[in-house]
Scaffold this active site. Structure first.
Site, PDB file in Angstrom:
ATOM      1  N   ARG A  15      54.797  38.439  28.657  1.00  0.00           N
ATOM      2  CA  ARG A  15      54.479  39.839  28.319  1.00  0.00           C
ATOM      3  C   ARG A  15      54.330  40.059  26.814  1.00  0.00           C
ATOM      4  NH1 ARG A  15      55.680  43.719  32.624  1.00  0.00           N
ATOM      5  NH2 ARG A  15      54.920  42.584  34.432  1.00  0.00           N
TER       6      ARG A  15
ATOM      7  N   ARG B  55      54.000  46.828  25.723  1.00  0.00           N
ATOM      8  CA  ARG B  55      54.316  48.147  25.153  1.00  0.00           C
ATOM      9  C   ARG B  55      55.272  48.138  23.980  1.00  0.00           C
ATOM     10  NH1 ARG B  55      55.813  50.003  30.981  1.00  0.00           N
ATOM     11  NH2 ARG B  55      56.175  47.762  30.923  1.00  0.00           N
TER      12      ARG B  55
ATOM     13  N   ARG C  23      45.667  50.553  24.788  1.00  0.00           N
ATOM     14  CA  ARG C  23      45.784  51.049  26.165  1.00  0.00           C
ATOM     15  C   ARG C  23      45.347  52.508  26.242  1.00  0.00           C
ATOM     16  NH1 ARG C  23      51.005  51.799  29.951  1.00  0.00           N
ATOM     17  NH2 ARG C  23      51.170  53.553  28.532  1.00  0.00           N
TER      18      ARG C  23
ATOM     19  N   ASP D 157      46.867  41.214  35.463  1.00  0.00           N
ATOM     20  CA  ASP D 157      48.106  41.434  36.212  1.00  0.00           C
ATOM     21  C   ASP D 157      48.040  40.681  37.531  1.00  0.00           C
ATOM     22  OD1 ASP D 157      50.627  43.355  35.967  1.00  0.00           O
ATOM     23  OD2 ASP D 157      50.084  43.182  38.087  1.00  0.00           O
TER      24      ASP D 157
ATOM     25  N   TYR E  49      54.955  42.669  47.120  1.00  0.00           N
ATOM     26  CA  TYR E  49      54.385  43.958  46.689  1.00  0.00           C
ATOM     27  C   TYR E  49      53.427  44.519  47.737  1.00  0.00           C
ATOM     28  CZ  TYR E  49      56.383  43.194  42.054  1.00  0.00           C
ATOM     29  OH  TYR E  49      57.257  43.000  41.009  1.00  0.00           O
TER      30      TYR E  49
HETATM   31  O1  CP3 Z   1      51.343  39.410  28.140  1.00  0.00           O
HETATM   32  C1  CP3 Z   1      51.339  38.880  29.281  1.00  0.00           C
HETATM   33  O2  CP3 Z   1      52.327  38.296  29.760  1.00  0.00           O
HETATM   34  C2  CP3 Z   1      50.037  38.856  30.065  1.00  0.00           C
HETATM   35  C3  CP3 Z   1      49.784  39.898  30.999  1.00  0.00           C
HETATM   36  C4  CP3 Z   1      50.689  40.108  32.201  1.00  0.00           C
HETATM   37  C5  CP3 Z   1      51.022  41.407  32.674  1.00  0.00           C
HETATM   38  N1  CP3 Z   1      51.687  41.283  33.862  1.00  0.00           N
HETATM   39  C6  CP3 Z   1      50.665  42.660  32.011  1.00  0.00           C
HETATM   40  C7  CP3 Z   1      51.380  43.890  32.369  1.00  0.00           C
HETATM   41  C8  CP3 Z   1      51.247  39.193  33.097  1.00  0.00           C
HETATM   42  C9  CP3 Z   1      51.261  37.665  33.034  1.00  0.00           C
HETATM   43  C10 CP3 Z   1      51.854  39.954  34.146  1.00  0.00           C
HETATM   44  C11 CP3 Z   1      52.518  39.338  35.312  1.00  0.00           C
HETATM   45  C12 CP3 Z   1      53.173  40.195  36.299  1.00  0.00           C
HETATM   46  N2  CP3 Z   1      52.807  41.434  36.726  1.00  0.00           N
HETATM   47  C13 CP3 Z   1      54.297  39.795  37.056  1.00  0.00           C
HETATM   48  C14 CP3 Z   1      54.966  38.437  37.000  1.00  0.00           C
HETATM   49  C15 CP3 Z   1      55.848  38.279  35.821  1.00  0.00           C
HETATM   50  C16 CP3 Z   1      57.100  39.115  35.882  1.00  0.00           C
HETATM   51  O3  CP3 Z   1      57.213  40.010  35.012  1.00  0.00           O
HETATM   52  O4  CP3 Z   1      57.946  38.878  36.744  1.00  0.00           O
HETATM   53  C17 CP3 Z   1      54.639  40.858  37.914  1.00  0.00           C
HETATM   54  C18 CP3 Z   1      55.800  40.884  38.901  1.00  0.00           C
HETATM   55  C19 CP3 Z   1      53.671  41.889  37.699  1.00  0.00           C
HETATM   56  C20 CP3 Z   1      53.572  43.178  38.420  1.00  0.00           C
HETATM   57  C21 CP3 Z   1      53.755  44.320  37.510  1.00  0.00           C
HETATM   58  N3  CP3 Z   1      52.848  44.706  36.539  1.00  0.00           N
HETATM   59  C22 CP3 Z   1      54.842  45.219  37.459  1.00  0.00           C
HETATM   60  C23 CP3 Z   1      56.072  45.135  38.355  1.00  0.00           C
HETATM   61  C24 CP3 Z   1      54.576  46.131  36.446  1.00  0.00           C
HETATM   62  C25 CP3 Z   1      55.394  47.340  36.110  1.00  0.00           C
HETATM   63  C26 CP3 Z   1      56.597  47.011  35.322  1.00  0.00           C
HETATM   64  C27 CP3 Z   1      56.318  47.217  33.869  1.00  0.00           C
HETATM   65  O5  CP3 Z   1      56.678  46.341  33.073  1.00  0.00           O
HETATM   66  O6  CP3 Z   1      55.754  48.279  33.556  1.00  0.00           O
HETATM   67  C28 CP3 Z   1      53.341  45.762  35.849  1.00  0.00           C
HETATM   68  C29 CP3 Z   1      52.670  46.430  34.716  1.00  0.00           C
HETATM   69  C30 CP3 Z   1      52.264  45.583  33.561  1.00  0.00           C
HETATM   70  N4  CP3 Z   1      51.681  44.355  33.630  1.00  0.00           N
HETATM   71  C31 CP3 Z   1      52.341  45.964  32.196  1.00  0.00           C
HETATM   72  C32 CP3 Z   1      51.785  44.912  31.443  1.00  0.00           C
HETATM   73  C33 CP3 Z   1      51.591  44.847  29.944  1.00  0.00           C
HETATM   74  C34 CP3 Z   1      52.844  47.287  31.681  1.00  0.00           C
HETATM   75  C35 CP3 Z   1      51.805  48.304  32.012  1.00  0.00           C
HETATM   76  C36 CP3 Z   1      51.570  49.344  30.962  1.00  0.00           C
HETATM   77  O7  CP3 Z   1      50.994  49.036  29.908  1.00  0.00           O
HETATM   78  O8  CP3 Z   1      51.930  50.477  31.256  1.00  0.00           O
END
Ligand code: CP3
Length: 343
Positions: free
Chosen positions: A25, A29, A38, A75, A152
């Site tokens: 990540r 944010r 974003r 994602d 999910y």
């Molecule tokens: O920077 C990176 O790592 C690359 C991009 C990336 C994102 N999600 C962007 C993201 C990657 C590799 C993921 C993987 C992901 N997404 C996983 C597996 C890794 C882990 O964290 O266990 C999972 C379970 C998801 C599903 C997901 N996406 C959830 C549960 C959420 C909400 C939780 C949160 O952190 O807000 C997301 C949203 C998400 N994916 C964000 C980002 C940058 C935040 C969204 C935003 O900008 O509002």
């Protein structure tokens, strides 16, 4: 040709006094520039499907910190969306999807081969990134592992114990197995397209592997990972794969060997000393600083970072967190961590 990129060399088994480093990540944010981009995109999914802006946020942490790898901005839940599930994000809460509770839900999904229609912009992001990244930076593509993505799709949201997914696999194994099969096929197709577009390394995220125990872990975490790695290796034997069966505990032991992966990523619930003795014996490991240090900082951050580097010094290691960096993290703590690693 000898591999010049440090992260690629670690994946090939090379040891380093200063390990290569990137963060899960890392585009997110905690960075003001991410929030600005974003906002320009409108919302998270629009950002994922806009190749120019997704490229921009992928590059932001590389510019700021000079990490050894960039991970494609996308994602894991784009695959269910490409299979026809409804997907949206509730601000401050997380993802929401249409649910799969039985055979009708499964029947409504598209065939795995149909995903390119939706995911083409992601491949375009990979193509742009492979042109624009600095020569020393490795480009990582990724997907969610079938079990984690299925949790999910079945619940329609994140769940603390993956209860609905466990319920379906126990009460309607035919539907559950067919969903796992569709996801395994789609994941192979998706990752293949990322490699064709320029991804140099693949990471498979099984964030909820830890709730699978015993035979269920073998069947729904290990076996799908083995099939996906096997299919990718058959076509691209030299593209390294990192597997992340998060919170697998003792199941981390032998996981890379059993799946054919080049590296296993470790969460921070296992100690670095234990993992060095029991997991790194098979090859490269990635991890595993507790992400809370990115919030709390101070001498603890420095000490813990150095302890992890030291623990993994006798084998190939990629420094990372044990899970994603959180929105509350202080961007300066990332500099402090890098200083502790790189000196
Ligand atoms: O920077 C990176 O790592 C690359 C991009 C990336 C994102 N999600 C962007 C993201 C990657 C590799 C993921 C993987 C992901 N997404 C996983 C597996 C890794 C882990 O964290 O266990 C999972 C379970 C998801 C599903 C997901 N996406 C959830 C549960 C959420 C909400 C939780 C949160 O952190 O807000 C997301 C949203 C998400 N994916 C964000 C980002 C940058 C935040 C969204 C935003 O900008 O509002």
């Amino acid at each position: 040709m000898a591999q010049a990129k440090k992260l690629m060399r670690a994946l090939a088994g090379e040891m380093h006094a200063v390990p290569p480093v990137w963060l899960m990540r890392q585009a997110g944010r905690y960075l003001p520039e991410y929030k600005a981009t974003r906002a320009e995109a409108g919302d998270f999914l629009s950002l994922c499907y806009n190749p120019d802006l997704a490229t921009e946020v992928t590059l932001q942490p590389i510019r700021r910190y000079g990490f050894d790898a960039a991970i494609l901005f996308a994602d894991i839940l784009l695959v269910p969306q490409a299979l026809g599930a409804d997907l949206w994000f509730v601000t401050g809460e997380g993802p929401r999807l249409s649910t799969i509770t039985g055979p009708e839900g499964l029947a409504a999904l598209k065939p795995a081969g149909a995903i390119h229609e939706t995911l083409a912009p992601v491949y375009e992001t990979v193509r742009i990134l492979s042109r624009e990244l600095p020569a020393e930076t490795t480009l990582i593509g990724f997907a969610g592992a079938p079990w984690t993505v299925a949790t999910y799709m079945i619940a329609g949201r994140g769940t603390p114990d993956q209860g609905p997914a466990h319920g379906l696999r126990q009460n309607d194994p035919a539907t559950f197995d067919a969903l796992m099969e569709r996801l395994t096929e789609a994941t192979i197709i998706y990752l293949s397209a990322q490699i064709e577009a320029g991804a140099e390394v693949i990471k498979l995220f099984d964030s909820w592997a830890g709730s699978l125990k015993g035979e269920a872990f073998t069947r729904y975490a290990l076996e799908p990972a083995k099939r996906i790695v096997g299919a990718l290796k058959a076509a691209w034997p030299h593209v390294p794969v990192i597997v992340f069966p998060r919170e697998a505990g003792d199941n981390y032991v032998g996981f890379a060997r059993a799946t054919g992966a080049d590296c296993v990523a470790l969460d921070n619930s296992v100690s670095a000393d234990w993992a060095a003795a029991n997991v790194q014996t098979d090859g490269c490991v990635q991890g595993n600083l507790d992400p809370r240090h990115m919030v709390t900082g101070g001498q603890d951050l420095v000490d813990e970072t150095r302890r992890i580097v030291e623990a993994f010094r006798k084998g190939p290691h990629i420094f990372n967190l044990g899970h994603g960096i959180t929105p509350e993290a202080d961007p300066d703590n990332v500099h402090r961590m890098l200083e502790a690693i790189r000196g």
